[in-house]
Design a protein around this motif. Structure first.
Motif, PDB file in Angstrom:
ATOM      1  N   ALA A 246       0.827  -1.209   0.000  1.00 18.64           N
ATOM      2  CA  ALA A 246       0.000   0.000   0.000  1.00 18.64           C
ATOM      3  C   ALA A 246       0.862   1.261   0.000  1.00 18.64           C
ATOM      4  CB  ALA A 246      -0.951  -0.001   1.188  1.00 18.64           C
ATOM      5  N   CYS A 247       2.016   1.195   0.631  1.00 20.40           N
ATOM      6  CA  CYS A 247       2.938   2.353   0.653  1.00 20.40           C
ATOM      7  C   CYS A 247       3.416   2.714  -0.740  1.00 20.40           C
ATOM      8  CB  CYS A 247       4.153   2.054   1.521  1.00 20.40           C
ATOM      9  SG  CYS A 247       3.906   2.408   3.243  1.00 20.40           S
TER      10      CYS A 247
ATOM     11  N   THR B 126      -7.553   2.228  -6.567  1.00 18.86           N
ATOM     12  CA  THR B 126      -6.106   2.160  -6.383  1.00 18.86           C
ATOM     13  C   THR B 126      -5.591   0.737  -6.591  1.00 18.86           C
ATOM     14  OG1 THR B 126      -6.189   4.031  -4.872  1.00 18.86           O
ATOM     15  CG2 THR B 126      -4.233   2.656  -4.754  1.00 18.86           C
TER      16      THR B 126
ATOM     17  N   ALA C 120      -3.532   3.388   1.260  1.00 16.07           N
ATOM     18  CA  ALA C 120      -2.481   4.220   0.662  1.00 16.07           C
ATOM     19  C   ALA C 120      -2.454   5.610   1.289  1.00 16.07           C
ATOM     20  CB  ALA C 120      -2.685   4.307  -0.852  1.00 16.07           C
TER      21      ALA C 120
END
Length: 145
Positions: A33-34, A45, A74
């Motif tokens: 997610a980063c 996303t 995110a």
């Protein structure tokens, strides 16, 4: 408090492996997610991972309960709580819980004992049920607005 927890009974080797696997899974989810750029629509996303768009959204034109979850993660992992909450409340709470659980699970697995707190079956059921209720209420909020 940590010392008192350290005196509790030892975890079995199987339990330690399971805790480590769950902790590492959470770590992988956070790392993934980063590295995603939150979609400005507030959902979608996950498509950056090669996944298909939400079928429910394509069929109905409305978001599903999990729409915005990856986007929320995110945002949260970038420190933008407001955008995360806007994208998906339950996913934001799950991300925060994961950020707390990962070190707890990994350290408990390493030390071979539950640190700070030993969860009971009802704790997990209650937390999961609460998260489900939040997800449904948040979904209704997003559909009705």
């Amino acid at each position: 408090m940590v010392y008192a927890a350290m005196k509790s009974e030892s975890l079995t080797a199987v339990a330690r492996v399971i805790l480590a696997a769950i902790g590492l899974s959470g770590l992988v989810l956070c790392a993934a997610a980063c590295n995603l750029e939150p979609d400005p629509r507030g959902f979608g996303t996950h498509e950056q991972l090669g996944l298909t768009p939400c079928s429910f959204y394509q069929w109905t034109g409305r978001t599903c309960p999990s729409c915005g979850a990856t986007t929320a993660w995110a945002h949260v992992l970038r420190g933008d709580m407001a955008e995360g909450l806007s994208a998906n409340l339950a996913a934001t709470l799950l991300c925060l819980a994961t950020l707390i659980a990962v070190p707890w699970l990994l350290l408990s697995a390493c030390f071979g004992r539950w640190l700070w707190w030993k969860p009971r079956e009802w704790d997990v059921l209650l937390a999961g049920s609460a998260l489900l209720v939040v997800a449904i209420l948040d979904w209704l909020r997003r559909i009705l607005s």
